[in-house]
Design a protein around this motif. Structure first.
Motif, mmCIF file in Angstrom:
data_model
loop_
_atom_site.group_PDB
_atom_site.id
_atom_site.type_symbol
_atom_site.label_atom_id
_atom_site.label_comp_id
_atom_site.label_asym_id
_atom_site.label_seq_id
_atom_site.Cartn_x
_atom_site.Cartn_y
_atom_site.Cartn_z
ATOM 1 N N ARG A 1 23.370 45.597 20.466
ATOM 2 C CA ARG A 1 23.741 46.217 21.837
ATOM 3 C C ARG A 1 25.022 45.895 21.931
ATOM 4 N NH1 ARG A 1 18.438 44.593 25.764
ATOM 5 N NH2 ARG A 1 19.916 45.791 27.048
ATOM 6 N N PHE A 2 25.685 46.608 22.832
ATOM 7 C CA PHE A 2 26.965 46.353 23.190
ATOM 8 C C PHE A 2 27.464 46.371 24.639
ATOM 9 C CE2 PHE A 2 26.374 48.933 19.059
ATOM 10 C CZ PHE A 2 27.002 48.085 18.376
ATOM 11 N N GLY A 3 28.594 45.761 24.953
ATOM 12 C CA GLY A 3 28.903 45.643 26.530
ATOM 13 C C GLY A 3 30.501 45.764 26.471
ATOM 14 N N THR A 4 30.750 46.133 27.588
ATOM 15 C CA THR A 4 32.401 45.983 27.765
ATOM 16 C C THR A 4 32.640 45.558 29.018
ATOM 17 O OG1 THR A 4 32.428 48.093 29.162
ATOM 18 C CG2 THR A 4 32.741 48.346 26.725
ATOM 19 N N GLY A 5 33.849 45.159 29.191
ATOM 20 C CA GLY A 5 34.517 44.060 30.406
ATOM 21 C C GLY A 5 35.763 44.657 30.394
ATOM 22 N N PHE A 6 36.346 44.445 32.028
ATOM 23 C CA PHE A 6 37.690 44.684 32.302
ATOM 24 C C PHE A 6 37.960 43.715 33.604
ATOM 25 C CE2 PHE A 6 41.091 46.482 34.671
ATOM 26 C CZ PHE A 6 41.968 46.757 33.894
ATOM 27 N N ASP A 7 39.245 43.009 33.341
ATOM 28 C CA ASP A 7 39.633 42.116 34.551
ATOM 29 C C ASP A 7 41.112 42.221 34.730
ATOM 30 O OD1 ASP A 7 38.781 40.354 36.492
ATOM 31 O OD2 ASP A 7 39.550 38.710 35.498
ATOM 32 N N VAL A 8 41.486 41.880 35.725
ATOM 33 C CA VAL A 8 43.053 41.758 36.123
ATOM 34 C C VAL A 8 43.410 40.935 36.988
ATOM 35 C CG1 VAL A 8 42.800 43.704 37.851
ATOM 36 C CG2 VAL A 8 45.012 43.331 36.857
ATOM 37 N N HIS A 9 44.560 40.114 36.969
ATOM 38 C CA HIS A 9 44.979 39.108 37.861
ATOM 39 C C HIS A 9 46.409 39.365 38.017
ATOM 40 C CE1 HIS A 9 41.157 37.130 39.241
ATOM 41 N NE2 HIS A 9 40.970 36.714 37.682
ATOM 42 N N PHE B 1 48.586 32.312 37.849
ATOM 43 C CA PHE B 1 47.678 33.476 38.384
ATOM 44 C C PHE B 1 47.202 33.267 39.893
ATOM 45 C CE2 PHE B 1 46.305 34.723 33.988
ATOM 46 C CZ PHE B 1 47.096 35.875 34.001
ATOM 47 N N VAL B 2 46.902 34.345 40.657
ATOM 48 C CA VAL B 2 46.461 34.373 41.765
ATOM 49 C C VAL B 2 45.179 34.757 41.656
ATOM 50 C CG1 VAL B 2 46.267 35.311 44.213
ATOM 51 C CG2 VAL B 2 48.655 35.265 43.186
ATOM 52 N N ALA B 3 44.076 33.564 41.724
ATOM 53 C CA ALA B 3 42.850 33.712 41.554
ATOM 54 C C ALA B 3 41.860 32.724 41.925
ATOM 55 C CB ALA B 3 42.476 33.649 40.060
ATOM 56 N N HIS B 4 40.529 32.955 42.264
ATOM 57 C CA HIS B 4 39.660 31.817 42.710
ATOM 58 C C HIS B 4 39.369 30.772 41.655
ATOM 59 C CE1 HIS B 4 36.712 30.330 45.598
ATOM 60 N NE2 HIS B 4 35.792 30.309 44.470
ATOM 61 N N SER B 5 39.123 31.265 40.517
ATOM 62 C CA SER B 5 39.153 30.359 39.327
ATOM 63 C C SER B 5 40.356 30.060 38.610
ATOM 64 C CB SER B 5 38.000 30.655 38.414
ATOM 65 O OG SER B 5 38.486 32.057 37.524
ATOM 66 N N ASP B 6 40.486 29.818 37.254
ATOM 67 C CA ASP B 6 41.742 29.553 36.747
ATOM 68 C C ASP B 6 42.447 30.930 36.206
ATOM 69 O OD1 ASP B 6 40.115 30.423 34.570
ATOM 70 O OD2 ASP B 6 40.241 28.602 33.479
ATOM 71 N N GLY B 7 41.798 31.996 36.540
ATOM 72 C CA GLY B 7 42.222 33.315 36.467
ATOM 73 C C GLY B 7 42.363 33.924 35.174
ATOM 74 N N ASP B 8 41.608 33.322 33.986
ATOM 75 C CA ASP B 8 41.699 33.634 32.680
ATOM 76 C C ASP B 8 41.162 35.105 32.503
ATOM 77 O OD1 ASP B 8 41.322 33.983 29.749
ATOM 78 O OD2 ASP B 8 41.203 31.775 29.524
ATOM 79 N N VAL B 9 41.943 36.065 32.535
ATOM 80 C CA VAL B 9 41.441 37.387 32.463
ATOM 81 C C VAL B 9 40.664 37.943 31.028
ATOM 82 C CG1 VAL B 9 43.004 38.366 34.152
ATOM 83 C CG2 VAL B 9 43.413 38.175 31.667
ATOM 84 N N GLY B 10 41.147 37.264 29.954
ATOM 85 C CA GLY B 10 40.323 37.299 28.621
ATOM 86 C C GLY B 10 39.019 36.946 28.588
ATOM 87 N N LEU B 11 38.747 35.685 29.203
ATOM 88 C CA LEU B 11 37.431 35.327 29.196
ATOM 89 C C LEU B 11 36.454 36.063 30.295
ATOM 90 C CD1 LEU B 11 37.896 31.261 28.887
ATOM 91 C CD2 LEU B 11 37.541 33.213 27.092
ATOM 92 N N HIS B 12 37.251 36.303 31.330
ATOM 93 C CA HIS B 12 36.632 37.156 32.468
ATOM 94 C C HIS B 12 36.024 38.239 31.808
ATOM 95 C CE1 HIS B 12 38.510 35.055 35.940
ATOM 96 N NE2 HIS B 12 37.825 33.952 35.136
ATOM 97 N N ALA B 13 36.892 39.109 31.166
ATOM 98 C CA ALA B 13 36.390 40.565 30.606
ATOM 99 C C ALA B 13 35.374 40.202 29.456
ATOM 100 C CB ALA B 13 37.649 41.080 29.924
ATOM 101 N N LEU B 14 35.495 38.987 28.724
ATOM 102 C CA LEU B 14 34.521 38.732 27.623
ATOM 103 C C LEU B 14 33.243 38.477 28.451
ATOM 104 C CD1 LEU B 14 36.568 36.806 25.144
ATOM 105 C CD2 LEU B 14 35.269 38.924 24.730
ATOM 106 N N THR B 15 33.242 37.839 29.391
ATOM 107 C CA THR B 15 32.021 37.575 30.071
ATOM 108 C C THR B 15 31.215 38.559 30.610
ATOM 109 O OG1 THR B 15 33.010 35.337 30.949
ATOM 110 C CG2 THR B 15 31.139 36.190 32.131
ATOM 111 N N ASP B 16 31.912 39.709 31.262
ATOM 112 C CA ASP B 16 31.352 40.993 31.627
ATOM 113 C C ASP B 16 30.831 41.536 30.445
ATOM 114 O OD1 ASP B 16 31.426 40.841 34.272
ATOM 115 O OD2 ASP B 16 33.180 41.733 34.570
ATOM 116 N N ALA B 17 31.655 41.504 29.441
ATOM 117 C CA ALA B 17 31.118 42.468 28.229
ATOM 118 C C ALA B 17 29.841 41.838 27.549
ATOM 119 C CB ALA B 17 32.296 42.190 26.996
ATOM 120 N N VAL B 18 29.643 40.680 27.638
ATOM 121 C CA VAL B 18 28.202 39.857 27.240
ATOM 122 C C VAL B 18 27.206 40.162 28.004
ATOM 123 C CG1 VAL B 18 27.045 37.692 26.825
ATOM 124 C CG2 VAL B 18 29.468 37.842 25.935
#
Length: 405
Positions: free
Chosen positions: A242-250, A271-288
């Motif tokens: 199964r496949f998933g995609t993710g996108f994020d921006v900060h 980054f201006v973010a609530h967490s540490d703002g790691d867009v790469g890990l955020h996008a991967l999280t959404d993809a999973v």
């Protein structure tokens, strides 16, 4: 009478194909070594566990066994270059508080049953050693120039498995005296020392994961046990990808570094973010989460929740992967593209790849990190922030045991 289990886990498992050592790879979402340890944590009659691992694999071991629990004491010791050396080091580690009996077991045999463990322990009442074994039922032939040679008599021939159990003092003395690091197993070390090793009939499910196809066999066994569908002749009839995609921006803000794919990158802004703002890990999280149909990062870790303020984003990706693994999914590959004019990603790409692989507990070859720009267009082109898009492929059980057509 006290009984210790010595789990032998220092091998490299070269025959299992690419990736980390086989004992740290997942079967239906759980590392092999965690499944093996669970068998002995749950087994009646086993009082404590010693695990002998390769020193360089300590991070792999800690990651694979995180959250396992320790209903019984678990001691981790360094193993050797050869199996017999690893066993001796494990036995020596018990010498300060010796058990009466020790069960020596391969980390790559995660399906040993309570009944087999109990039978090996019971056999030690009448013999100094006992070896779980399977009788040979197939015809045996010697190969000659790629053709069938003469039959080999199979009467009285057994396939040795583990656990191999022993009274502690005699097997320690036998290993100390052996001097042969290439000894094939502990029953042979004991036999050379003049110890009688009883045969205890084992079970076919107690197989050793050795080659790439054994992982599929293990997943089919677990699927059948869980009632997730009929046992099948091949993994393709019960598993799907199964496949998933993710996108994020900060956007950029105050600070002196950016977190990108788990790596701290020095920069003139943060980054201006609530967490540490790691867009790469955020996008991967959404993809999973997308691959398993479990919503998105905002649903699981809402920015309105103060507990996630400043949180390290590896927690988000690991939680998503834990959710996937709990449902029987394993990582096929993870791919992320960072979109920005600055900072430059290429000097950090390999470190990012390694960091993502460590979070995902998979081989770095299953992870890709790359970068691109927007040729000066848009907010990333104006140097106002960083965007990331990601894709994840996960393999796991198909609904109802049948793949999508």
């Amino acid at each position: 009478m006290t009984t210790a289990a010595l789990i032998v886990a220092a091998g490299r498992g070269a025959r299992a194909g690419e990736g980390p050592p086989k004992q740290y790879r997942n079967v239906a979402g759980t590392p092999v070594i965690a499944r093996t340890l669970r068998r002995f944590l749950d087994a009646p009659g086993v009082d404590r566990i010693v695990v002998a691992i390769r020193e360089a694999d300590r991070a792999l071991f800690d990651g694979a066994t995180a959250g396992l629990g320790a209903e019984k004491p678990i001691t981790v010791v360094a193993g050797g270059a050869e199996r017999a050396q690893t066993v001796l080091l494990g036995l020596e580690a018990m010498a300060g508080d010796p058990p009466d009996r020790v069960l020596i077991h391969d980390a790559a045999r995660p399906f040993v049953s309570d009944a087999v463990i109990a039978a090996v322990i019971a056999a030690l009442d009448d013999a100094p050693g006992a070896c779980a074994s399977i009788p040979i039922v197939d015809a045996l032939r010697r190969a000659e120039a790629g053709a069938c040679g003469p039959l080999i008599p199979r009467d009285g021939v057994w396939r040795a498995q583990t656990p191999q159990g022993f009274r502690y003092g005699p097997i320690l003395a036998a290993h100390r005296a052996c001097g042969d690091p290439t000894a094939p197993d502990d029953a042979e070390v004991a036999r050379r020392a003049g110890l009688r090793v009883a045969i205890v009939e084992s079970e076919a499910d107690n197989f050793k994961i050795t080659r790439p196809g054994d992982f599929a066999r293990a997943e089919r066994l677990l699927l059948a046990r869980a009632g997730g569908g009929r046992p099948s002749p091949g993994p393709e009839t019960a598993m799907e990808t199964r496949f998933g995609t993710g996108f994020d921006v900060h956007r950029f803000g105050p600070g002196d570094h950016l977190m990108l794919c788990g790596v701290r990158v020095a920069h003139s802004t943060g980054f201006v973010a609530h967490s540490d703002g790691d867009v790469g890990l955020h996008a991967l999280t959404d993809a999973v989460l997308g691959a398993i149909g479990e919503g998105d990062i905002g649903r699981w870790f809402p920015p309105s929740d103060p507990q996630w303020r400043g949180a390290s984003s590896d927690r988000f990706l690991r939680a998503a992967l834990d959710r996937a693994e709990a449902r029987g999914f394993t990582v096929v590959n993870l791919d992320v593209t960072l979109i920005c004019e600055r900072p430059k990603i290429t000097p950090h790409a390999e470190a990012m790849r390694a960091a993502v692989a460590a979070i995902a507990r998979c081989a770095p070859e299953r992870v890709n990190v790359k970068a691109t720009t927007t040729e000066g267009l848009g907010f990333t082109g104006r140097g106002e922030g960083v965007a990331a898009q990601a894709a994840a492929a996960l393999r796991g059980p198909a609904p109802g045991g049948e793949p999508l057509k």
